[in-house]
Structure formats: structure tokens, C-alpha cells
Design a protein around this motif. Structure first.
Motif, PDB file in Angstrom:
ATOM      1  N   TYR A  15       6.789  -7.075   3.360  1.00 44.73           N
ATOM      2  CA  TYR A  15       6.625  -5.709   4.091  1.00 44.73           C
ATOM      3  C   TYR A  15       6.625  -4.722   2.700  1.00 44.73           C
ATOM      4  CZ  TYR A  15       7.550  -1.836   7.137  1.00 44.73           C
ATOM      5  OH  TYR A  15       7.161  -0.701   7.799  1.00 44.73           O
ATOM      6  N   VAL A  16       7.679  -4.760   2.013  1.00 43.40           N
ATOM      7  CA  VAL A  16       7.928  -4.030   1.060  1.00 43.40           C
ATOM      8  C   VAL A  16       6.815  -3.906  -0.081  1.00 43.40           C
ATOM      9  CG1 VAL A  16       9.265  -3.334  -0.987  1.00 43.40           C
ATOM     10  CG2 VAL A  16      10.355  -3.895   0.930  1.00 43.40           C
ATOM     11  N   LEU A  17       6.131  -5.265  -0.107  1.00 41.55           N
ATOM     12  CA  LEU A  17       4.965  -5.450  -1.229  1.00 41.55           C
ATOM     13  C   LEU A  17       3.866  -4.645  -0.552  1.00 41.55           C
ATOM     14  CD1 LEU A  17       4.099  -7.059  -3.787  1.00 41.55           C
ATOM     15  CD2 LEU A  17       3.443  -8.887  -2.009  1.00 41.55           C
ATOM     16  N   ALA A  18       3.772  -4.750   0.836  1.00 41.44           N
ATOM     17  CA  ALA A  18       2.860  -3.956   1.385  1.00 41.44           C
ATOM     18  C   ALA A  18       2.612  -2.255   1.389  1.00 41.44           C
ATOM     19  CB  ALA A  18       2.534  -4.403   2.773  1.00 41.44           C
ATOM     20  N   LEU A  19       4.005  -1.986   1.791  1.00 43.55           N
ATOM     21  CA  LEU A  19       4.277  -0.410   1.993  1.00 43.55           C
ATOM     22  C   LEU A  19       5.063   0.199   0.959  1.00 43.55           C
ATOM     23  CD1 LEU A  19       4.583  -0.893   5.560  1.00 43.55           C
ATOM     24  CD2 LEU A  19       3.086   0.674   4.621  1.00 43.55           C
ATOM     25  N   THR A  20       5.534  -0.616  -0.069  1.00 45.88           N
ATOM     26  CA  THR A  20       6.337   0.145  -1.155  1.00 45.88           C
ATOM     27  C   THR A  20       7.877   0.614  -0.798  1.00 45.88           C
ATOM     28  OG1 THR A  20       5.883   2.366  -1.256  1.00 45.88           O
ATOM     29  CG2 THR A  20       4.426   0.814  -2.550  1.00 45.88           C
ATOM     30  N   ARG A  21       8.090   0.374   0.836  1.00 44.61           N
ATOM     31  CA  ARG A  21       9.487   0.705   1.030  1.00 44.61           C
ATOM     32  C   ARG A  21       9.866  -0.217   2.170  1.00 44.61           C
ATOM     33  NH1 ARG A  21       8.516   6.451   4.278  1.00 44.61           N
ATOM     34  NH2 ARG A  21       9.859   5.601   5.748  1.00 44.61           N
ATOM     35  N   SER A  22      11.250  -0.269   2.405  1.00 40.35           N
ATOM     36  CA  SER A  22      11.712  -1.054   3.470  1.00 40.35           C
ATOM     37  C   SER A  22      11.684  -0.724   4.765  1.00 40.35           C
ATOM     38  CB  SER A  22      12.837  -1.564   3.192  1.00 40.35           C
ATOM     39  OG  SER A  22      13.655  -2.098   4.081  1.00 40.35           O
ATOM     40  N   HIS A  23      11.536  -1.650   5.850  1.00 40.39           N
ATOM     41  CA  HIS A  23      11.608  -1.206   7.281  1.00 40.39           C
ATOM     42  C   HIS A  23      13.131  -1.082   7.789  1.00 40.39           C
ATOM     43  CE1 HIS A  23      11.970  -5.613   7.243  1.00 40.39           C
ATOM     44  NE2 HIS A  23      12.496  -5.351   8.771  1.00 40.39           N
ATOM     45  N   ARG A  24      14.029  -1.752   6.627  1.00 42.02           N
ATOM     46  CA  ARG A  24      15.476  -1.751   7.135  1.00 42.02           C
ATOM     47  C   ARG A  24      16.414  -0.660   6.458  1.00 42.02           C
ATOM     48  NH1 ARG A  24      17.589  -7.577   7.283  1.00 42.02           N
ATOM     49  NH2 ARG A  24      17.193  -8.029   5.137  1.00 42.02           N
ATOM     50  N   THR A  25      16.004  -0.240   5.344  1.00 45.56           N
ATOM     51  CA  THR A  25      16.667   0.841   4.711  1.00 45.56           C
ATOM     52  C   THR A  25      15.833   1.856   3.923  1.00 45.56           C
ATOM     53  OG1 THR A  25      18.093   1.104   2.739  1.00 45.56           O
ATOM     54  CG2 THR A  25      16.586  -0.541   2.595  1.00 45.56           C
ATOM     55  N   ALA A  26      16.387   2.942   3.681  1.00 40.56           N
ATOM     56  CA  ALA A  26      15.865   4.271   3.173  1.00 40.56           C
ATOM     57  C   ALA A  26      16.143   4.335   1.534  1.00 40.56           C
ATOM     58  CB  ALA A  26      15.959   5.077   3.731  1.00 40.56           C
ATOM     59  N   ASN A  27      17.192   3.250   1.185  1.00 39.04           N
ATOM     60  CA  ASN A  27      17.576   3.526  -0.152  1.00 39.04           C
ATOM     61  C   ASN A  27      16.939   2.176  -0.898  1.00 39.04           C
ATOM     62  OD1 ASN A  27      19.072   3.349  -2.325  1.00 39.04           O
ATOM     63  ND2 ASN A  27      21.178   3.550  -1.423  1.00 39.04           N
ATOM     64  N   ASP A  28      16.130   2.304  -1.666  1.00 40.67           N
ATOM     65  CA  ASP A  28      15.412   1.259  -2.485  1.00 40.67           C
ATOM     66  C   ASP A  28      16.573   0.368  -3.190  1.00 40.67           C
ATOM     67  OD1 ASP A  28      13.093   1.896  -1.506  1.00 40.67           O
ATOM     68  OD2 ASP A  28      12.308   2.989  -3.393  1.00 40.67           O
ATOM     69  N   LEU A  31       1.752   6.270  -4.800  1.00 42.55           N
ATOM     70  CA  LEU A  31       1.993   5.306  -4.165  1.00 42.55           C
ATOM     71  C   LEU A  31       0.769   5.273  -2.994  1.00 42.55           C
ATOM     72  CD1 LEU A  31       5.550   5.288  -3.800  1.00 42.55           C
ATOM     73  CD2 LEU A  31       4.320   3.790  -5.177  1.00 42.55           C
ATOM     74  N   SER A  32       0.366   6.257  -2.854  1.00 44.00           N
ATOM     75  CA  SER A  32      -0.562   6.212  -1.728  1.00 44.00           C
ATOM     76  C   SER A  32      -1.961   5.686  -2.276  1.00 44.00           C
ATOM     77  CB  SER A  32      -1.099   7.806  -1.245  1.00 44.00           C
ATOM     78  OG  SER A  32      -1.491   8.534  -2.193  1.00 44.00           O
ATOM     79  N   GLN A  33      -1.903   5.268  -3.593  1.00 45.09           N
ATOM     80  CA  GLN A  33      -3.183   4.679  -3.924  1.00 45.09           C
ATOM     81  C   GLN A  33      -2.954   3.184  -3.878  1.00 45.09           C
ATOM     82  OE1 GLN A  33      -3.621   6.370  -7.726  1.00 45.09           O
ATOM     83  NE2 GLN A  33      -5.214   7.615  -7.236  1.00 45.09           N
ATOM     84  N   TYR A  34      -1.571   2.770  -3.808  1.00 43.25           N
ATOM     85  CA  TYR A  34      -1.177   1.408  -3.947  1.00 43.25           C
ATOM     86  C   TYR A  34      -1.373   0.912  -2.500  1.00 43.25           C
ATOM     87  CZ  TYR A  34       1.790  -2.631  -4.213  1.00 43.25           C
ATOM     88  OH  TYR A  34       2.460  -3.651  -4.177  1.00 43.25           O
ATOM     89  N   VAL A  35      -0.756   1.813  -1.509  1.00 44.18           N
ATOM     90  CA  VAL A  35      -0.513   1.365  -0.300  1.00 44.18           C
ATOM     91  C   VAL A  35      -2.007   0.900   0.482  1.00 44.18           C
ATOM     92  CG1 VAL A  35       0.106   1.806   2.279  1.00 44.18           C
ATOM     93  CG2 VAL A  35       1.762   2.734   0.182  1.00 44.18           C
ATOM     94  N   LEU A  53      -2.126   9.385   4.709  1.00 46.78           N
ATOM     95  CA  LEU A  53      -0.942   9.128   3.881  1.00 46.78           C
ATOM     96  C   LEU A  53      -0.622  10.296   2.989  1.00 46.78           C
ATOM     97  CD1 LEU A  53       0.060   5.909   2.215  1.00 46.78           C
ATOM     98  CD2 LEU A  53       1.399   7.022   3.986  1.00 46.78           C
ATOM     99  N   TYR A  54      -1.677  10.715   2.645  1.00 47.87           N
ATOM    100  CA  TYR A  54      -1.573  11.904   1.530  1.00 47.87           C
ATOM    101  C   TYR A  54      -1.432  13.155   2.242  1.00 47.87           C
ATOM    102  CZ  TYR A  54      -3.529  15.774  -1.393  1.00 47.87           C
ATOM    103  OH  TYR A  54      -3.593  16.894  -2.222  1.00 47.87           O
ATOM    104  N   ASN A  55      -2.171  13.478   3.404  1.00 45.21           N
ATOM    105  CA  ASN A  55      -1.833  14.453   4.158  1.00 45.21           C
ATOM    106  C   ASN A  55      -0.325  14.561   4.701  1.00 45.21           C
ATOM    107  OD1 ASN A  55      -4.337  15.515   4.131  1.00 45.21           O
ATOM    108  ND2 ASN A  55      -5.020  14.499   5.817  1.00 45.21           N
TER     109      ASN A  55
END
Ligand code: ADP
Ligand code: MG
Length: 383
Positions: free
Chosen positions: A44-57, A104-108, A147-149
Motif C-alpha cells: 500500500y505504501v509503495l503505491a501511495l507513499t503513505r500508510s493507511h495505518r499511521t500518519a507518522n512515516d 509525490l503527486s508525480q509518483y503516485v 492530488l495536486y488540487n
């Protein structure tokens, strides 16, 4: 698309892992607290760069180390894309095709995933923030513009709220600057609302078909986007922008008094209705489950429609939560179509009969062992 390979370094309780997945159903088997959800989270993180379980990387980094790395290879119609994410005290770095991405919006969007966990029932039952987050995560993946907006909107919203708070302490209020902020915020807000409406219309269509099938035609699912923008002005971004501006004006006193922005997409909600009744308040538990499942499965079709590729599906402990009929529906809907990762403590009952030719991984204390003998445990059906 499918995830062909995944490498982890110091991610959660994984010291090092190097995995190769099947294109169909991958089953992650293991006792509790061994790392099954952590592995889904890594994807999930590899896809979205952030977790669904924590806001703290930083939670993602193994407790004994300072840096974590997730990398993988995604296979798409257009070719294979290597992805890489590094988390350290300096922040995160994202690479596509070995090239670092400034935004990150270019990565996602390189890898699309849909996660379905028991908490996803909250899409129907939970607070409005859950549904806004749902829209933002899903639509953001499909649409970099969205995402950008959204990130512009969030920055401006913070600024405007800070300014509203500042004004509370001022005798002489500079309302001109507030109106500048309002205009900018309304422009981005209108883009977000318009995009949500467009995507929801398509998602509703797919969800309706699925919900109709699961309920055997007894129930009709509809969506309603709840916003202060009047219905007849929910059209193009320009009209919505004008409506937002008018709403700020109308509520200026109240906003100044409360020191916060009271209208816009950050306050909107999404209502699911079954046979015209809000399923959040009036639905039975069964209807709520069917709704959540239909919406999740509809995302698969929507992503295919929007991006031309099926996403990767992550199912965290959900099969055990669904009755046989819903499990059957889920597994037949994805079979031979969508690469799927399923976590479970045991592969038994209807699940075992339904899954054709799974790739099985045994997970113990952050160690993954691929099950070479696919036929073991009777999980395979001969055709
Ligand atoms: N940053 C971390 N570093 C090391 N271990 C962690 C980290 N975060 C979580 N864990 C460990 O991971 C385990 C939970 O893994 P999880 O994937 O949630 O289990 P499950 O197999 O039940 O899904 C726990 O033992 C927890 O202590
Ligand atoms: Mg788990």
C-alpha cells in the motif's frame, strides 16, 4: 497491472525480504502479529507513499534502525516500472524508473491498489472524515490533477484558517486579504468538488450493478454527495466556485467568530442510500456490509475504466468477516482478473474451495517462506 517483485529493508518487523508474487491470488498465511498486515501495508505504501495505518512515516521504520526501503517492480501493459521508496529522518524519497521524483503527486499512480480491511465498514458507518479520506485516496490515485488540487487546497485552507484566527484578535480587520484567500481556496475547492462528482457518478454505476447482484435485485444502491453548494449549482468548476464564494460571504460573520473555514470539500460528505434510505442510519448490518463490499469492488472497475488497468487488491482479514455468499461473490468477481493479496490465519472452508491456484506465503516473525508446492493443503482445484 500486477506487482511482480517486492523488496523490503528494515520495514516494520521485516529485516530483509525479497519476494516474487503470482499474477493471481497470493495468500499470506500466518499466526497473529507475525507481519501479514505489515506486508500488505508495504504494498500500500509503495503505491501511495503513505500508510493507511499511521500518519507518522517513522512508524514504518524498523525500531532498531533509522532507514527503511521498499522497492518493487510493477508490470503494466506499457511495460515494467521499478519503484522505490526510502524513509529516513530526513523524510521520504520516491523513485520511478530509478529517477527521483520531485513531487509525490508525480509518483503516485504508478502502482494502483485497493485495500479492503474490516475497518472499511467504516466507509458506511463511520464519521464523514472517513468518506472524505476514501474519496481523496481513491480519486487521487487515478488522477494526478486531483492530488495536486487537493494539496494546494490543503495548504490554502491552513493559511485561511490561520488568518481567520488572527483576525479574531484584531480591531481593524483586513477583509480584502481574506477575500483573496477565499477566491483562491474556492477555485481549488471547486475543482475538487467537480472531480468528486464526476468520479462518484461512475463509481455509483459500478457499485449499483454489484449491489444489485449481491442482493439479487432486491436493493438499489445510490450515492448522494452532501455539500452546502446548492444542487442546481453542482455543475462545472466555475459555477461551483461562484457558489463557494457566495457561501463564504454569507457565512463570514460565523467564520470570523469560529476562526475556521466552514464550507468547502473538507466539510462535505458522501451518503449511501439503499432503496432511497440512508444506509448509514437505516440500513441493517447486512445492507451495510453489502454496501461496503459493493463500493470496494466497484473501485476495481472504476480504476480499470479510468486508467486502463486493473489495480492490485489487498484484502486484510476480510474473508473471515464475510458470509459464504458474499465471499463467493468477492472471489468470483476478482478471479482471473485482479492480482490479489489475502491475509489469513488459516485457509479453510469456502475460501479454500473458491480460490483457484493460489500462491501461498507462510509468514513467521517477519520471515516469509514461499510455498513451492502450490497444491499443498488442498487449496488448489484441478480443472
Ligand atoms: N516499526 C516496527 N519495527 C519492528 N516491529 C514492528 C514495527 N511496527 C510493528 N512491528 C511489529 O509487527 C508485528 C505486527 O505485525 P502485523 O503485520 O500487524 O501482524 P499480523 O500478522 O497479525 O497482521 C507486531 O509484532 C509489532 O510489534
Ligand atoms: Mg493483521
Amino acid at each position: 497491472m500486477y506487482l511482480q517483485e517486492l523488496q523490503l529493508q528494515h520495514f516494520r518487523n521485516y529485516t530483509a525480504a525479497n519476494l516474487r508474487f503470482g499474477q493471481g491470488i497470493n495468500v499470506l498465511l500466518g499466526e497473529n502479529a507475525q507481519g501479514k498486515t505489515n506486508l500488505l501495508e508495504a504494498i500500500y505504501v509503495l503505491a501511495l507513499t503513505r500508510s493507511h495505518r499511521t500518519a507518522n512515516d517513522h512508524d514504518l521504520v524498523n525500531w532498531q534502525t533509522k532507514t527503511a526501503k521498499i522497492s518493487g517492480r510493477v508490470v503494466k501493459a506499457a511495460g515494467t516500472v521499478p519503484l522505490e521508496l526510502t524513509f529516513s529522518r530526513q523524510g521520504k524519497r520516491a523513485k520511478v524508473n530509478h529517477l527521483e521524483q520531485a513531487r509525490l503527486s508525480q509518483y503516485v499512480g504508478q502502482l494502483n491498489v485497493i485495500l479492503f480491511a474490516p475497518e472499511d465498514l467504516a466507509i458506511v458507518k463511520g464519521a464523514p472524515t472517513v468518506r472524505r479520506r476514501f474519496m481523496d485516496m481513491e480519486f487521487g490515485q487515478m488522477n494526478p490533477r486531483y492530488l495536486y488540487n487537493l494539496s494546494q487546497y490543503r495548504t490554502l485552507l491552513k493559511q485561511r484558517n490561520r488568518y481567520l484566527k488572527d483576525l479574531q484578535h484584531k480591531q481593524k480587520k483586513d477583509l480584502l486579504f481574506l477575500s483573496v484567500l477565499s477566491d483562491q481556496l474556492a477555485a481549488y475547492g471547486a475543482e475538487i468538488i467537480a472531480a468528486r462528482l464526476g468520479m462518484l457518478k461512475k463509481l455509483e454505476h459500478w457499485a449499483q450493478v454489484i449491489h444489485g447482484e449481491i442482493s439479487q435485485g432486491r436493493e438499489e444502491l445510490t450515492f448522494h454527495y452532501a455539500t452546502q453548494v446548492p444542487d442546481d449549482q453542482l455543475t462545472d468548476p466555475q459555477t461551483i466556485c461562484a457558489a463557494l464564494t457566495a457561501l463564504y460571504q454569507k457565512q463570514q460573520e460565523k467564520e470570523l467568530y469560529q476562526g475556521t473555514t466552514l464550507v468547502g470539500p473538507h466539510r462535505d460528505d458522501l451518503h449511501f442510500q439503499v432503496n432511497g434510505k440512508n444506509v448509514q442510519t437505516f440500513g441493517s448490518q447486512g445492507q451495510q456490509r453489502t454496501t461496503a463490499l459493493s463500493v470496494k469492488l466497484a473501485e476495481i472497475d472504476l480504476m480499470k475504466e479510468e486508467t486502463g488497468e486493473y489495480p492490485v487488491l489487498l484484502l486484510d482479514d476480510v474473508l473471515s468477516e464475510l458470509d459464504d455468499a458474499r465471499q463467493t461473490h468477492l472471489l468470483t468477481a476478482i478471479q482471473d482478473k485482479v492480482q490479489t493479496f489475502i491475509t489469513t490465519t488459516s485457509l479453510s472452508g469456502i475460501t479454500r474451495q473458491l480460490i483457484k491456484d493460489p500462491t501461498i506465503f507462510q509468514i513467521t516473525d517477519g520471515q516469509v517462506v514461499a510455498d513451492g508446492d502450490k497444491g499443498s493443503g488442498g487449496a488448489t482445484k484441478e480443472d
